[in-house]
Design a protein around this motif. Structure first.
Motif, PDB file in Angstrom:
ATOM      1  N   ALA A  77       0.398  29.713  32.690  1.00 40.30           N
ATOM      2  CA  ALA A  77      -0.744  28.921  32.220  1.00 40.30           C
ATOM      3  C   ALA A  77      -1.168  29.317  30.804  1.00 40.30           C
ATOM      4  CB  ALA A  77      -1.924  29.071  33.182  1.00 40.30           C
ATOM      5  N   ASP A  78      -1.141  30.609  30.500  1.00 39.37           N
ATOM      6  CA  ASP A  78      -1.535  31.065  29.159  1.00 39.37           C
ATOM      7  C   ASP A  78      -0.548  30.589  28.096  1.00 39.37           C
ATOM      8  OD1 ASP A  78      -3.804  32.334  30.068  1.00 39.37           O
ATOM      9  OD2 ASP A  78      -2.850  34.300  30.263  1.00 39.37           O
ATOM     10  N   VAL A  79       0.728  30.596  28.440  1.00 37.87           N
ATOM     11  CA  VAL A  79       1.750  30.122  27.497  1.00 37.87           C
ATOM     12  C   VAL A  79       1.550  28.634  27.219  1.00 37.87           C
ATOM     13  CG1 VAL A  79       4.224  29.770  27.144  1.00 37.87           C
ATOM     14  CG2 VAL A  79       3.391  31.882  28.225  1.00 37.87           C
ATOM     15  N   LEU A  80       1.261  27.876  28.266  1.00 38.30           N
ATOM     16  CA  LEU A  80       1.047  26.442  28.105  1.00 38.30           C
ATOM     17  C   LEU A  80      -0.212  26.173  27.269  1.00 38.30           C
ATOM     18  CD1 LEU A  80       1.896  25.185  31.709  1.00 38.30           C
ATOM     19  CD2 LEU A  80       3.376  25.284  29.702  1.00 38.30           C
ATOM     20  N   ALA A  81      -1.234  26.989  27.466  1.00 34.54           N
ATOM     21  CA  ALA A  81      -2.450  26.835  26.669  1.00 34.54           C
ATOM     22  C   ALA A  81      -2.175  27.125  25.196  1.00 34.54           C
ATOM     23  CB  ALA A  81      -3.548  27.751  27.198  1.00 34.54           C
ATOM     24  N   GLY A  82      -1.325  28.118  24.944  1.00 32.71           N
ATOM     25  CA  GLY A  82      -0.956  28.420  23.568  1.00 32.71           C
ATOM     26  C   GLY A  82      -0.237  27.259  22.915  1.00 32.71           C
ATOM     27  N   ARG A  83       0.657  26.604  23.671  1.00 25.66           N
ATOM     28  CA  ARG A  83       1.366  25.438  23.132  1.00 25.66           C
ATOM     29  C   ARG A  83       0.376  24.291  22.886  1.00 25.66           C
ATOM     30  NH1 ARG A  83       6.512  23.015  23.249  1.00 25.66           N
ATOM     31  NH2 ARG A  83       7.249  25.160  22.916  1.00 25.66           N
ATOM     32  N   ALA A  84      -0.555  24.100  23.812  1.00 25.88           N
ATOM     33  CA  ALA A  84      -1.553  23.037  23.637  1.00 25.88           C
ATOM     34  C   ALA A  84      -2.393  23.275  22.391  1.00 25.88           C
ATOM     35  CB  ALA A  84      -2.439  22.944  24.876  1.00 25.88           C
ATOM     36  N   ALA A  85      -2.746  24.529  22.144  1.00 24.67           N
ATOM     37  CA  ALA A  85      -3.517  24.850  20.941  1.00 24.67           C
ATOM     38  C   ALA A  85      -2.710  24.534  19.690  1.00 24.67           C
ATOM     39  CB  ALA A  85      -3.913  26.326  20.957  1.00 24.67           C
ATOM     40  N   LEU A  86      -1.438  24.894  19.692  1.00 26.30           N
ATOM     41  CA  LEU A  86      -0.586  24.691  18.521  1.00 26.30           C
ATOM     42  C   LEU A  86      -0.362  23.214  18.215  1.00 26.30           C
ATOM     43  CD1 LEU A  86       1.192  26.244  16.431  1.00 26.30           C
ATOM     44  CD2 LEU A  86       3.094  25.957  18.035  1.00 26.30           C
ATOM     45  N   ASP A 141      -0.368  34.101  20.681  1.00 30.59           N
ATOM     46  CA  ASP A 141       0.012  32.698  20.551  1.00 30.59           C
ATOM     47  C   ASP A 141      -1.205  31.787  20.558  1.00 30.59           C
ATOM     48  OD1 ASP A 141      -0.548  33.245  23.216  1.00 30.59           O
ATOM     49  OD2 ASP A 141       1.036  31.958  24.009  1.00 30.59           O
ATOM     50  N   ALA A 142      -2.241  32.168  21.293  1.00 34.79           N
ATOM     51  CA  ALA A 142      -3.466  31.365  21.317  1.00 34.79           C
ATOM     52  C   ALA A 142      -4.158  31.402  19.961  1.00 34.79           C
ATOM     53  CB  ALA A 142      -4.407  31.877  22.410  1.00 34.79           C
ATOM     54  N   ARG A 143      -4.228  32.583  19.362  1.00 39.94           N
ATOM     55  CA  ARG A 143      -4.875  32.703  18.046  1.00 39.94           C
ATOM     56  C   ARG A 143      -4.100  31.915  16.992  1.00 39.94           C
ATOM     57  NH1 ARG A 143      -4.554  38.043  19.320  1.00 39.94           N
ATOM     58  NH2 ARG A 143      -3.446  38.628  17.405  1.00 39.94           N
ATOM     59  N   ILE A 144      -2.791  32.057  17.007  1.00 39.82           N
ATOM     60  CA  ILE A 144      -1.958  31.341  16.033  1.00 39.82           C
ATOM     61  C   ILE A 144      -2.147  29.828  16.175  1.00 39.82           C
ATOM     62  CG2 ILE A 144       0.423  30.766  15.414  1.00 39.82           C
ATOM     63  CD1 ILE A 144       1.157  33.665  16.081  1.00 39.82           C
ATOM     64  N   GLY A 145      -2.037  29.343  17.402  1.00 41.37           N
ATOM     65  CA  GLY A 145      -2.158  27.906  17.641  1.00 41.37           C
ATOM     66  C   GLY A 145      -3.523  27.369  17.258  1.00 41.37           C
ATOM     67  N   ALA A 146      -4.568  28.101  17.618  1.00 39.89           N
ATOM     68  CA  ALA A 146      -5.927  27.633  17.339  1.00 39.89           C
ATOM     69  C   ALA A 146      -6.208  27.587  15.843  1.00 39.89           C
ATOM     70  CB  ALA A 146      -6.942  28.523  18.048  1.00 39.89           C
ATOM     71  N   VAL A 147      -5.863  28.648  15.122  1.00 43.05           N
ATOM     72  CA  VAL A 147      -6.127  28.679  13.672  1.00 43.05           C
ATOM     73  C   VAL A 147      -5.283  27.622  12.958  1.00 43.05           C
ATOM     74  CG1 VAL A 147      -5.983  30.085  11.583  1.00 43.05           C
ATOM     75  CG2 VAL A 147      -6.834  31.092  13.696  1.00 43.05           C
ATOM     76  N   PHE A 148      -4.039  27.467  13.383  1.00 47.61           N
ATOM     77  CA  PHE A 148      -3.177  26.468  12.756  1.00 47.61           C
ATOM     78  C   PHE A 148      -3.760  25.065  12.927  1.00 47.61           C
ATOM     79  CE2 PHE A 148       0.284  23.347  13.129  1.00 47.61           C
ATOM     80  CZ  PHE A 148       0.851  23.476  11.874  1.00 47.61           C
ATOM     81  N   SER A 149      -4.102  24.706  14.173  1.00 51.92           N
ATOM     82  CA  SER A 149      -4.610  23.356  14.422  1.00 51.92           C
ATOM     83  C   SER A 149      -5.962  23.125  13.768  1.00 51.92           C
ATOM     84  CB  SER A 149      -4.702  23.094  15.930  1.00 51.92           C
ATOM     85  OG  SER A 149      -3.430  22.810  16.477  1.00 51.92           O
ATOM     86  N   LEU A 150      -6.855  24.084  13.864  1.00 49.94           N
ATOM     87  CA  LEU A 150      -8.176  23.923  13.249  1.00 49.94           C
ATOM     88  C   LEU A 150      -8.048  23.788  11.737  1.00 49.94           C
ATOM     89  CD1 LEU A 150     -10.142  26.522  15.402  1.00 49.94           C
ATOM     90  CD2 LEU A 150     -10.541  24.046  15.371  1.00 49.94           C
ATOM     91  N   GLY A 151      -7.092  24.496  11.157  1.00 51.54           N
ATOM     92  CA  GLY A 151      -6.861  24.373   9.730  1.00 51.54           C
ATOM     93  C   GLY A 151      -6.326  23.004   9.365  1.00 51.54           C
ATOM     94  N   ARG A 152      -5.371  22.494  10.136  1.00 51.59           N
ATOM     95  CA  ARG A 152      -4.827  21.168   9.864  1.00 51.59           C
ATOM     96  C   ARG A 152      -5.902  20.095  10.049  1.00 51.59           C
ATOM     97  NH1 ARG A 152       0.871  20.543   9.866  1.00 51.59           N
ATOM     98  NH2 ARG A 152       0.358  18.366   9.397  1.00 51.59           N
TER      99      ARG A 152
END
Length: 303
Positions: free
Chosen positions: A159-168, A192-203
């Protein structure tokens, strides 16, 4: 055509398909007809329905992918049925294809698959999240939000891996992106959650994330997080988020001394967007002209 058919058959070997030598003439002919239809962007329903029911899973997977490349919405019901194929490689191809078709019924088909209670293999679930983001709209956004908030697949071990992908992938949703669910992920213990969240929020240029970006510049564990945060902090973003330009520039100048070259480059690029306001920083950037990484030197010159 023969060369392309052979290439297609060789590609299928990586997914555990029968050896090339074992492919009979009928199978080769089916591949040839599928390739011809795809090249012509011709939706041949009789051909594709038969191929999706073929006894060879490599044919079914290829047919599904081919339908996605053609992009005809009439294929969606057939791809929806392929989501429950007994072979997960066919399911994966069907999900990928639905992401290429990018229409509301495609999102509905994926929603139905997520909620039908049948097991979904990890790679298929990951691709489904990406495909849902590509399709977008309320249906795609609903899937990603459900994964991020835990209303979908919360009991899965991944579930955590999938959440990381969803964030990205959330940035693809534009105004429908679940930014409220992404914001707390910037401080997650999972990389992976931090990377995905910062990337998407930045975009997404989310002004609500301003303080999170500033905090992410100090993420000592993950250089990629720092780089994405530095990339987000441009002059236009600072203005829209009502951040003091001088404060942002000072933070970026500090980031140009980061141990990671990617962070240094991202900080330099963002500094360049401040134009005349950044002229006073020139002296602090001169040492970067002798940076051990050539791409940093180039970016320093451009900045």
């Amino acid at each position: 055509m023969t060369r392309r058919v052979l290439l297609a058959l060789v590609v299928t070997l990586g997914s555990g398909a029968p050896a090339l030598a074992a492919q009979d003439a009928g199978t080769v002919e089916t591949f040839a007809r599928l390739l011809a239809a795809e090249d012509a962007r011709r939706y041949d329903e009789v051909l594709y329905v038969a191929a999706l029911a073929d006894g060879d899973s490599s044919v079914r997977a290829f047919a599904a992918t081919s339908l996605g490349r053609i992009g005809d919405t009439r294929a969606i019901p057939h791809l929806a049925r392929a989501l429950s194929d007994p072979d997960s490689t066919v399911q994966l191809a069907a999900v990928f294809a639905l992401g290429l078709v990018r229409d509301t019924p495609a999102a509905i088909a994926m929603q139905n698959r997520v909620r039908d209670g049948e097991p979904v293999a990890g790679p298929v679930a990951l691709e489904l999240i990406t495909a849902a983001a590509r399709v977008g709209g309320p249906g795609g956004a609903s899937i990603l939000r459900g994964v991020l908030e835990g209303s979908l697949w919360r009991d899965r071990p991944d579930a955590d891996v999938l959440a990381g992908r969803a964030a990205l992938e959330s940035w693809r949703l534009g105004p429908l992106a679940p930014t409220d669910a992404l914001l707390p992920m910037v401080g997650s213990a999972r990389e992976d959650a931090r990377i995905g969240a910062v990337f998407s929020l930045g975009r997404l240029k989310s002004t609500a994330a301003a303080s999170r970006f500033i905090g992410a510049l100090g993420d000592r564990a993950t250089a990629q997080v720092r780089a994405y945060a530095a990339r987000a902090l441009t002059r236009s973003y600072a203005d829209s988020a009502r951040l003091a330009p001088k404060v942002v520039m000072d933070l970026l100048i500090r980031a140009t001394r980061d141990e990671d070259a990617g962070v240094r480059i991202s900080a330099l690029r963002s500094l360049g967007s401040f134009g005349e306001l950044a002229q006073g920083a020139d002296g602090k950037l001169v040492p970067l002209l002798s940076d051990p990484v050539p791409s940093v030197q180039v970016q320093a010159v451009e900045t």
